[in-house]
Each structure stands twice: as C-alpha cells, then as structure tokens.
Design a protein around this motif. Structure first.
Motif, PDB file in Angstrom:
ATOM      1  N   GLU A 115      14.071 -46.752 -50.194  1.00  8.14           N
ATOM      2  CA  GLU A 115      13.242 -47.322 -51.255  1.00  8.14           C
ATOM      3  C   GLU A 115      11.991 -46.462 -51.412  1.00  8.14           C
ATOM      4  OE1 GLU A 115      14.386 -49.712 -53.063  1.00  8.14           O
ATOM      5  OE2 GLU A 115      16.073 -50.243 -51.771  1.00  8.14           O
ATOM      6  N   THR A 116      11.480 -46.390 -52.620  1.00  4.15           N
ATOM      7  CA  THR A 116      10.291 -45.586 -52.918  1.00  4.15           C
ATOM      8  C   THR A 116       9.132 -45.960 -52.006  1.00  4.15           C
ATOM      9  OG1 THR A 116      11.031 -45.584 -55.213  1.00  4.15           O
ATOM     10  CG2 THR A 116       8.813 -44.790 -54.802  1.00  4.15           C
ATOM     11  N   GLU A 117       9.043 -47.215 -51.652  1.00  3.54           N
ATOM     12  CA  GLU A 117       7.945 -47.698 -50.814  1.00  3.54           C
ATOM     13  C   GLU A 117       7.952 -47.091 -49.407  1.00  3.54           C
ATOM     14  OE1 GLU A 117       8.639 -50.012 -54.229  1.00  3.54           O
ATOM     15  OE2 GLU A 117      10.048 -49.668 -52.584  1.00  3.54           O
ATOM     16  N   GLU A 118       9.044 -46.482 -49.017  1.00  4.35           N
ATOM     17  CA  GLU A 118       9.133 -45.884 -47.684  1.00  4.35           C
ATOM     18  C   GLU A 118       8.468 -44.508 -47.612  1.00  4.35           C
ATOM     19  OE1 GLU A 118      13.030 -46.216 -45.686  1.00  4.35           O
ATOM     20  OE2 GLU A 118      13.628 -47.386 -47.447  1.00  4.35           O
ATOM     21  N   PHE A 119       8.139 -43.945 -48.764  1.00  2.78           N
ATOM     22  CA  PHE A 119       7.568 -42.604 -48.813  1.00  2.78           C
ATOM     23  C   PHE A 119       6.048 -42.679 -48.961  1.00  2.78           C
ATOM     24  CE2 PHE A 119      11.971 -42.255 -50.076  1.00  2.78           C
ATOM     25  CZ  PHE A 119      12.392 -41.180 -49.311  1.00  2.78           C
ATOM     26  N   PRO A 120       5.345 -41.582 -48.666  1.00  6.24           N
ATOM     27  CA  PRO A 120       3.878 -41.600 -48.767  1.00  6.24           C
ATOM     28  C   PRO A 120       3.427 -42.005 -50.179  1.00  6.24           C
ATOM     29  CG  PRO A 120       4.627 -39.581 -47.700  1.00  6.24           C
ATOM     30  CD  PRO A 120       5.847 -40.282 -48.228  1.00  6.24           C
ATOM     31  N   GLN A 121       2.682 -43.084 -50.248  1.00  5.78           N
ATOM     32  CA  GLN A 121       2.297 -43.631 -51.547  1.00  5.78           C
ATOM     33  C   GLN A 121       1.237 -42.790 -52.259  1.00  5.78           C
ATOM     34  OE1 GLN A 121       4.017 -46.637 -52.776  1.00  5.78           O
ATOM     35  NE2 GLN A 121       5.222 -45.553 -51.240  1.00  5.78           N
ATOM     36  N   ASP A 122       0.612 -41.853 -51.550  1.00  6.95           N
ATOM     37  CA  ASP A 122      -0.382 -41.000 -52.196  1.00  6.95           C
ATOM     38  C   ASP A 122       0.232 -39.713 -52.751  1.00  6.95           C
ATOM     39  OD1 ASP A 122       0.170 -39.877 -49.722  1.00  6.95           O
ATOM     40  OD2 ASP A 122      -1.931 -39.442 -49.228  1.00  6.95           O
ATOM     41  N   ASN A 123       1.542 -39.540 -52.615  1.00 10.62           N
ATOM     42  CA  ASN A 123       2.220 -38.360 -53.141  1.00 10.62           C
ATOM     43  C   ASN A 123       2.398 -38.512 -54.651  1.00 10.62           C
ATOM     44  OD1 ASN A 123       4.873 -37.021 -54.057  1.00 10.62           O
ATOM     45  ND2 ASN A 123       4.384 -35.960 -52.152  1.00 10.62           N
ATOM     46  N   GLU A 124       2.024 -37.482 -55.426  1.00  3.46           N
ATOM     47  CA  GLU A 124       2.078 -37.590 -56.888  1.00  3.46           C
ATOM     48  C   GLU A 124       3.499 -37.844 -57.403  1.00  3.46           C
ATOM     49  OE1 GLU A 124       1.816 -34.149 -59.716  1.00  3.46           O
ATOM     50  OE2 GLU A 124       1.438 -33.009 -57.884  1.00  3.46           O
ATOM     51  N   TRP A 125       4.523 -37.301 -56.752  1.00  7.38           N
ATOM     52  CA  TRP A 125       5.898 -37.487 -57.227  1.00  7.38           C
ATOM     53  C   TRP A 125       6.413 -38.878 -56.888  1.00  7.38           C
ATOM     54  CZ3 TRP A 125       7.400 -34.643 -60.969  1.00  7.38           C
ATOM     55  CH2 TRP A 125       6.827 -33.393 -61.134  1.00  7.38           C
ATOM     56  N   VAL A 126       5.977 -39.418 -55.788  1.00  4.32           N
ATOM     57  CA  VAL A 126       6.326 -40.803 -55.446  1.00  4.32           C
ATOM     58  C   VAL A 126       5.667 -41.734 -56.466  1.00  4.32           C
ATOM     59  CG1 VAL A 126       6.061 -42.635 -53.724  1.00  4.32           C
ATOM     60  CG2 VAL A 126       6.684 -40.308 -52.998  1.00  4.32           C
ATOM     61  N   GLN A 127       4.422 -41.467 -56.798  1.00  2.00           N
ATOM     62  CA  GLN A 127       3.731 -42.270 -57.805  1.00  2.00           C
ATOM     63  C   GLN A 127       4.428 -42.173 -59.164  1.00  2.00           C
ATOM     64  OE1 GLN A 127      -0.373 -40.978 -57.669  1.00  2.00           O
ATOM     65  NE2 GLN A 127      -0.677 -41.812 -55.615  1.00  2.00           N
ATOM     66  N   LYS A 128       4.873 -40.961 -59.534  1.00  2.00           N
ATOM     67  CA  LYS A 128       5.591 -40.791 -60.801  1.00  2.00           C
ATOM     68  C   LYS A 128       6.903 -41.575 -60.785  1.00  2.00           C
ATOM     69  CE  LYS A 128       3.760 -36.359 -62.293  1.00  2.00           C
ATOM     70  NZ  LYS A 128       4.060 -35.010 -62.786  1.00  2.00           N
ATOM     71  N   GLU A 129       7.628 -41.509 -59.674  1.00  2.00           N
ATOM     72  CA  GLU A 129       8.891 -42.239 -59.599  1.00  2.00           C
ATOM     73  C   GLU A 129       8.655 -43.741 -59.728  1.00  2.00           C
ATOM     74  OE1 GLU A 129      12.646 -43.028 -56.647  1.00  2.00           O
ATOM     75  OE2 GLU A 129      11.749 -41.034 -56.642  1.00  2.00           O
ATOM     76  N   MET A 130       7.613 -44.226 -59.103  1.00  2.00           N
ATOM     77  CA  MET A 130       7.303 -45.650 -59.213  1.00  2.00           C
ATOM     78  C   MET A 130       7.000 -46.019 -60.673  1.00  2.00           C
ATOM     79  SD  MET A 130       5.202 -46.140 -55.643  1.00  2.00           S
ATOM     80  CE  MET A 130       4.927 -47.892 -55.786  1.00  2.00           C
ATOM     81  N   GLN A 131       6.310 -45.140 -61.374  1.00  2.00           N
ATOM     82  CA  GLN A 131       6.016 -45.377 -62.787  1.00  2.00           C
ATOM     83  C   GLN A 131       7.292 -45.328 -63.618  1.00  2.00           C
ATOM     84  OE1 GLN A 131       3.129 -46.392 -64.132  1.00  2.00           O
ATOM     85  NE2 GLN A 131       4.228 -46.587 -66.058  1.00  2.00           N
ATOM     86  N   TRP A 132       8.170 -44.376 -63.333  1.00  2.00           N
ATOM     87  CA  TRP A 132       9.440 -44.279 -64.065  1.00  2.00           C
ATOM     88  C   TRP A 132      10.233 -45.574 -63.917  1.00  2.00           C
ATOM     89  CZ3 TRP A 132      10.633 -38.999 -61.424  1.00  2.00           C
ATOM     90  CH2 TRP A 132       9.867 -37.996 -62.023  1.00  2.00           C
ATOM     91  N   LYS A 133      10.243 -46.118 -62.698  1.00  2.00           N
ATOM     92  CA  LYS A 133      10.967 -47.366 -62.457  1.00  2.00           C
ATOM     93  C   LYS A 133      10.367 -48.509 -63.262  1.00  2.00           C
ATOM     94  CE  LYS A 133      12.928 -46.254 -57.982  1.00  2.00           C
ATOM     95  NZ  LYS A 133      13.048 -46.593 -56.580  1.00  2.00           N
ATOM     96  N   LYS A 134       9.028 -48.552 -63.349  1.00  2.00           N
ATOM     97  CA  LYS A 134       8.376 -49.583 -64.157  1.00  2.00           C
ATOM     98  C   LYS A 134       8.771 -49.467 -65.632  1.00  2.00           C
ATOM     99  CE  LYS A 134       4.253 -50.178 -61.327  1.00  2.00           C
ATOM    100  NZ  LYS A 134       2.823 -49.904 -61.222  1.00  2.00           N
ATOM    101  N   GLU A 135       9.047 -48.217 -66.062  1.00  2.00           N
ATOM    102  CA  GLU A 135       9.414 -47.951 -67.458  1.00  2.00           C
ATOM    103  C   GLU A 135      10.898 -48.146 -67.732  1.00  2.00           C
ATOM    104  OE1 GLU A 135       7.912 -43.982 -68.024  1.00  2.00           O
ATOM    105  OE2 GLU A 135       5.823 -44.643 -67.910  1.00  2.00           O
ATOM    106  N   GLY A 136      11.636 -48.526 -66.696  1.00  2.00           N
ATOM    107  CA  GLY A 136      13.050 -48.818 -66.899  1.00  2.00           C
ATOM    108  C   GLY A 136      14.037 -47.833 -66.331  1.00  2.00           C
ATOM    109  N   TYR A 137      13.555 -46.767 -65.688  1.00  2.00           N
ATOM    110  CA  TYR A 137      14.457 -45.843 -65.017  1.00  2.00           C
ATOM    111  C   TYR A 137      15.202 -46.617 -63.940  1.00  2.00           C
ATOM    112  CZ  TYR A 137      15.803 -42.269 -61.574  1.00  2.00           C
ATOM    113  OH  TYR A 137      16.493 -41.503 -60.668  1.00  2.00           O
ATOM    114  N   PRO A 138      16.531 -46.529 -63.910  1.00  2.00           N
ATOM    115  CA  PRO A 138      17.294 -47.393 -63.009  1.00  2.00           C
ATOM    116  C   PRO A 138      17.284 -46.999 -61.540  1.00  2.00           C
ATOM    117  CG  PRO A 138      18.764 -45.954 -64.216  1.00  2.00           C
ATOM    118  CD  PRO A 138      17.382 -45.721 -64.758  1.00  2.00           C
ATOM    119  N   GLY A 139      16.795 -45.834 -61.183  1.00  2.00           N
ATOM    120  CA  GLY A 139      16.889 -45.360 -59.806  1.00  2.00           C
ATOM    121  C   GLY A 139      16.155 -46.156 -58.792  1.00  2.00           C
TER     122      GLY A 139
END
Length: 139
Positions: A115-139
C-alpha cells in the motif's frame, strides 16, 4: 482490508494434464470459484491471460533492453492469470488460495500487495501517487 494477489502459474506437467480434461469442466469450476469470491465480497479483480505466443519479455540485463517474442522456451512456469482479493488477513488469503480449483502441476503464488502508506510519505512520487488515487487512478 489487506490486498493479496493470487498468481496462477502453469508448468509443463499442468499443460499435459489439461489435455485429458474437458475444458468446459475447467471453466465451470473456475466460474464457481469466482462466484464464491464475489459472494464473499473479497474479489477485487481477476483475469486470465492469453498464451505466451501472444506476449513478449523485456530483458533489462543489457544497457539497451532486449525484447523477446513469445513463446518462451526457457520458461519452466508461465504466469497464466490472477485474482486480487481484499481480505482481513494472510490466513484468509490462504483459505481462499486452498479453495482454488487448480489441477495437477499448477501453482498458485500468493503475494501481499503493498500500500502507498507503507512508503516514505515525504517522497514526491509517493505523494503524486496518492493524489492520482484520489483522482480515480485505480492502482
């Protein structure tokens, strides 16, 4: 909910065993299994895959990646399909895996999906992935 992927692997022995069974029986058994997963509310995704003759492998051992078209004669096991389950524990994932109607020579690898939450939350790519998921990206 914890997500697990059940990865269906076929071996030469499984392919040989499939030659002597009625494929309609195989489809019926898989259909019943899928229906049971759906009714239990644990099936998140699942698909079978076309044969290796319709695929390819990308090998990254060299500086420039090399594509090899299927079938892959060096493969001892082939990835033929998958299910993604949302379950409460690894024990529940094991219970569902044991119910899978696979025949002789088949293998079912079960892996937890990170799960995304398992990765460093201050990483810009982890933050982007979390945003993508909020926007409907199914991953």
């Amino acid at each position: 909910m914890t997500r697990y992927m059940l990865i269906l692997r076929s071996t030469p022995a499984a392919e040989k065993a499939m030659e002597i069974v009625d494929f309609n029986d195989v489809i019926a058994a898989m259909g019943r299994y899928n229906e049971e997963l759906l009714k239990a509310g644990v099936l998140l995704a699942g698909e079978g895959l076309a044969g290796p003759e319709e695929g390819f492998v990308v090998n990254f051992d060299a500086e420039t990646p090399v594509i090899t078209d299927g079938p892959y004669t060096e493969a001892k096991e082939l990835f033929n399909g998958f299910w993604v389950l949302g379950v409460s524990s690894i024990e529940e994932a094991k219970q569902w895996a044991l119910k899978c109607p696979l025949g002789y020579g088949a293998r079912l690898e079960v892996r937890r999906i990170t799960e995304t939450e398992e990765f460093p939350q201050d990483n810009e790519w982890v933050q982007k992935e979390m945003q993508w998921k909020k926007e409907g990206y199914p991953g």
